[in-house]
Design a protein around this motif. Sequence first.
Motif, PDB file in Angstrom:
ATOM      1  N   THR A 253       0.861  -1.182   0.000  1.00  0.00           N
ATOM      2  CA  THR A 253       0.000   0.000   0.000  1.00  0.00           C
ATOM      3  C   THR A 253       0.894   1.228   0.000  1.00  0.00           C
ATOM      4  O   THR A 253       1.735   1.394   0.893  1.00  0.00           O
ATOM      5  CB  THR A 253      -0.920   0.019   1.231  1.00  0.00           C
ATOM      6  N   ILE A 254       0.715   2.068  -1.015  1.00  0.00           N
ATOM      7  CA  ILE A 254       1.541   3.278  -1.141  1.00  0.00           C
ATOM      8  C   ILE A 254       1.015   4.320  -0.172  1.00  0.00           C
ATOM      9  O   ILE A 254      -0.170   4.685  -0.197  1.00  0.00           O
ATOM     10  CB  ILE A 254       1.529   3.817  -2.583  1.00  0.00           C
ATOM     11  N   THR A 255       1.895   4.842   0.671  1.00  0.00           N
ATOM     12  CA  THR A 255       1.476   5.839   1.669  1.00  0.00           C
ATOM     13  C   THR A 255       2.176   7.176   1.483  1.00  0.00           C
ATOM     14  O   THR A 255       1.852   8.133   2.180  1.00  0.00           O
ATOM     15  CB  THR A 255       1.770   5.323   3.079  1.00  0.00           C
ATOM     16  N   GLY A 256       3.137   7.247   0.553  1.00  0.00           N
ATOM     17  CA  GLY A 256       3.823   8.514   0.327  1.00  0.00           C
ATOM     18  C   GLY A 256       4.641   8.455  -0.947  1.00  0.00           C
ATOM     19  O   GLY A 256       5.288   7.446  -1.231  1.00  0.00           O
ATOM     20  N   VAL A 257       4.558   9.560  -1.763  1.00  0.00           N
ATOM     21  CA  VAL A 257       5.329   9.647  -3.002  1.00  0.00           C
ATOM     22  C   VAL A 257       5.884  11.062  -3.114  1.00  0.00           C
ATOM     23  O   VAL A 257       5.141  12.048  -2.961  1.00  0.00           O
ATOM     24  CB  VAL A 257       4.468   9.321  -4.239  1.00  0.00           C
ATOM     25  N   THR A 258       7.194  11.169  -3.379  1.00  0.00           N
ATOM     26  CA  THR A 258       7.826  12.472  -3.566  1.00  0.00           C
ATOM     27  C   THR A 258       8.803  12.374  -4.736  1.00  0.00           C
ATOM     28  O   THR A 258       9.676  11.506  -4.738  1.00  0.00           O
ATOM     29  CB  THR A 258       8.588  12.923  -2.322  1.00  0.00           C
ATOM     30  N   LEU A 259       8.592  13.271  -5.731  1.00  0.00           N
ATOM     31  CA  LEU A 259       9.509  13.364  -6.866  1.00  0.00           C
ATOM     32  C   LEU A 259      10.424  14.549  -6.637  1.00  0.00           C
ATOM     33  O   LEU A 259       9.955  15.656  -6.356  1.00  0.00           O
ATOM     34  CB  LEU A 259       8.726  13.540  -8.170  1.00  0.00           C
ATOM     35  N   THR A 260      11.734  14.312  -6.757  1.00  0.00           N
ATOM     36  CA  THR A 260      12.706  15.385  -6.572  1.00  0.00           C
ATOM     37  C   THR A 260      13.476  15.573  -7.873  1.00  0.00           C
ATOM     38  O   THR A 260      14.042  14.607  -8.420  1.00  0.00           O
ATOM     39  CB  THR A 260      13.685  15.046  -5.447  1.00  0.00           C
ATOM     40  N   LEU A 261      13.437  16.848  -8.386  1.00  0.00           N
ATOM     41  CA  LEU A 261      14.161  17.212  -9.608  1.00  0.00           C
ATOM     42  C   LEU A 261      15.115  18.351  -9.302  1.00  0.00           C
ATOM     43  O   LEU A 261      14.838  19.202  -8.442  1.00  0.00           O
ATOM     44  CB  LEU A 261      13.191  17.646 -10.711  1.00  0.00           C
ATOM     45  N   SER A 262      16.246  18.357 -10.029  1.00  0.00           N
ATOM     46  CA  SER A 262      17.240  19.409  -9.834  1.00  0.00           C
ATOM     47  C   SER A 262      17.210  20.329 -11.058  1.00  0.00           C
ATOM     48  O   SER A 262      17.518  19.906 -12.183  1.00  0.00           O
ATOM     49  CB  SER A 262      18.626  18.800  -9.668  1.00  0.00           C
ATOM     50  N   MET A 263      16.812  21.612 -10.834  1.00  0.00           N
ATOM     51  CA  MET A 263      16.731  22.598 -11.927  1.00  0.00           C
ATOM     52  C   MET A 263      18.015  23.415 -11.893  1.00  0.00           C
ATOM     53  O   MET A 263      18.354  24.011 -10.874  1.00  0.00           O
ATOM     54  CB  MET A 263      15.499  23.482 -11.735  1.00  0.00           C
ATOM     55  N   ASP A 264      18.751  23.437 -13.051  1.00  0.00           N
ATOM     56  CA  ASP A 264      20.042  24.117 -13.051  1.00  0.00           C
ATOM     57  C   ASP A 264      20.138  25.284 -14.035  1.00  0.00           C
ATOM     58  O   ASP A 264      21.198  25.906 -14.157  1.00  0.00           O
ATOM     59  CB  ASP A 264      21.169  23.103 -13.329  1.00  0.00           C
ATOM     60  N   GLN A 265      19.001  25.589 -14.767  1.00  0.00           N
ATOM     61  CA  GLN A 265      19.048  26.756 -15.676  1.00  0.00           C
ATOM     62  C   GLN A 265      17.632  27.241 -15.934  1.00  0.00           C
ATOM     63  O   GLN A 265      16.709  26.436 -16.113  1.00  0.00           O
ATOM     64  CB  GLN A 265      19.733  26.377 -17.001  1.00  0.00           C
ATOM     65  N   THR A 266      17.448  28.588 -15.949  1.00  0.00           N
ATOM     66  CA  THR A 266      16.123  29.162 -16.176  1.00  0.00           C
ATOM     67  C   THR A 266      16.268  30.524 -16.840  1.00  0.00           C
ATOM     68  O   THR A 266      17.313  31.179 -16.722  1.00  0.00           O
ATOM     69  CB  THR A 266      15.344  29.304 -14.860  1.00  0.00           C
ATOM     70  N   ILE A 267      15.208  30.912 -17.574  1.00  0.00           N
ATOM     71  CA  ILE A 267      15.195  32.247 -18.186  1.00  0.00           C
ATOM     72  C   ILE A 267      14.053  33.067 -17.631  1.00  0.00           C
ATOM     73  O   ILE A 267      13.668  34.086 -18.196  1.00  0.00           O
ATOM     74  CB  ILE A 267      15.086  32.133 -19.717  1.00  0.00           C
ATOM     75  N   SER A 268      13.451  32.555 -16.507  1.00  0.00           N
ATOM     76  CA  SER A 268      12.293  33.259 -15.956  1.00  0.00           C
ATOM     77  C   SER A 268      12.274  33.152 -14.451  1.00  0.00           C
ATOM     78  O   SER A 268      13.080  32.429 -13.847  1.00  0.00           O
ATOM     79  CB  SER A 268      11.008  32.657 -16.541  1.00  0.00           C
ATOM     80  N   GLY A 269      11.319  33.851 -13.909  1.00  0.00           N
ATOM     81  CA  GLY A 269      11.097  33.781 -12.485  1.00  0.00           C
ATOM     82  C   GLY A 269      10.245  32.576 -12.151  1.00  0.00           C
ATOM     83  O   GLY A 269      10.204  31.594 -12.891  1.00  0.00           O
TER      84      GLY A 269
END
Length: 603
Positions: A78-94
């Motif tokens: 039984t799934i009780t928790g899910v967390t996706l973690t991504l690393s953002m290293d470049q952006t052109i906006s706020g």
Amino acid sequence: MKKFLLSLASLTCSCIFMQAQTTVNISPQKDNTLYEDPAGNLSNGAGDHFFVGTTGSNRIRRSLIKFDVAGSIPAGATITGVTLTLSMDQTISGPNSIGLHTVGADWGEGTSVAGGGGGGGGTSTTNDATWIHTFYSGSLWTNPGGDYNASASATTSVDGTGAYTWSSAQMESDVQSWLDAAATNFGWELSGNESVSGTAKRFASREFGSSTEQPVLAITYTLPCIDPVVTAFSASPASVCSGSPSTLTVSGSLNDATAWYLYSGSCGGTAVASNTSGVFTVSPVATTDYFVRAEGGCVTVSTCDNALVTVLPANDPAFSYSSSSFCANDADPAATITGTGGGTFSAAPAGIIINSSTGSIDLAASTAGTYTVTYDPGGSCPASASQVVTIHNVYNTTDAQSICNGLSYSFGTQTLTSPGTYTETFSSVTGCDSTVTLTFSVTTVDTSLTVLGNELTAHSSTGTFQWFDCDLNTPIAGETDSMLVVFADGNYSVIVSDNGCVDTSDCVHIIILCTCPVNSNCLAMANVRSFPNPVKNKVSIDLGKSYEKSTVELMDLHGKLILTQSFEGKQLLEMETGDLKTGIYLLKVHSPEGVFVTKIIKE
């Protein structure tokens, strides 16, 4: 109030025992970027980044990511928790919101790699997902830009560079459905603010060089608790003798329980042991009902299965002898059996003769010693009793004793004075009779004497002597030879020591008479003297006057003639003694007027 109680009862009945939560971190199975391109010629399947949002020229970028849930999480969890973690290293906006949407069709990841910063995409390769293709260049999306659920499973605002997470109950539902039906798992599509240009964000993909910045999906789950199963619980053997082992075996499975627990008396009664094998060895001394159940972990404590071990009765080995100590000449003792009859007697060590049926001991035929007699009454359960028995020797010995004549000897109850053979029975230190045969002798000392003139000679040939003056009641100093020459009237005796015995002769009365010829002058012989005394090489005898003829004899104390020498017309007589052995000698001088006798000592 009743409605509340019913709801609570319903809630209680629907509870499922679960194991403790477990969290696993899994990496993407695949990821890619959908570059807005009507021809579907752009992709970045093997690139180290994927993009979400719009470029400065208002071209849309969306990303696909999939995790192998069914291959990483146990079925039934039984799934009780899910967390996706991504690393953002470049952006052109706020800050812009980026949503996570479930994908409705499978897609591919080819070998394409976007050049430069990656935002322009690379040439699509076989099986790449593109703006229009699920798998380049054959399968197509139903809708360009990917088929995904318009409702986001989770949304996160992404601003400057760094790590960002997505987590929600819907994501848990997504992962649960992928676990339960792996064929429906096509992953998520990430989409950002596409209403304006310049909102794109660049994220590290699974191919990114630093593993710490690659995407990670943390899934927390629980597994349902599986109660133990018992198919059989048995004892082998089910009947034993007191203290003998029986093996109790559980057939079944612990499942999520931690151990099998064994009790006696009742379920949950007296704890006996616990283990995970389900095999127990017990050695009861009384009939015992054993109970087993699985406990621990998340399982519900179950009822017990039981197995009865019956303890068989043993025969009574009690027996005894009239005593623990016997003499070899006692009457043979028999064992008195007060327990179960019909058994067997044995004894150790070797040396005792015992009847195996009655326990009777043949004392005369047995060797003296201490033995352990054991009685085994037989039966299905061994039982025995022992008694220590000691057999003592009866001694038949001989002895020889001797006493001096006139003494007595105590021999047991007898007082002996006469020689002979005597028998007496004694009690030894062990209390047993011992017979002694005595050869008894009486030593008689020979005190007989011969008197010749003024010479007294003792007859004993083996004794030692001490002459005694009976009138003075005192030993005569220096007179320890077998012969005594006296020159004065008196009473004399000899004390003879022979073979450890001492006896004294009767006193003999001596009267000195002249042995001179008729009409001679006896007094002349009284003036004779010899010198020196002791002598060495020569003895001289002064006769007081000269005689026409005189003779000198030298004898040992036993009267044996050693030397003789005759003289004519001399008053002073001389005899050589240098060759004589050291000792005491009798010097006898014969003259016409008589005989002169004296002792000399040769040095």
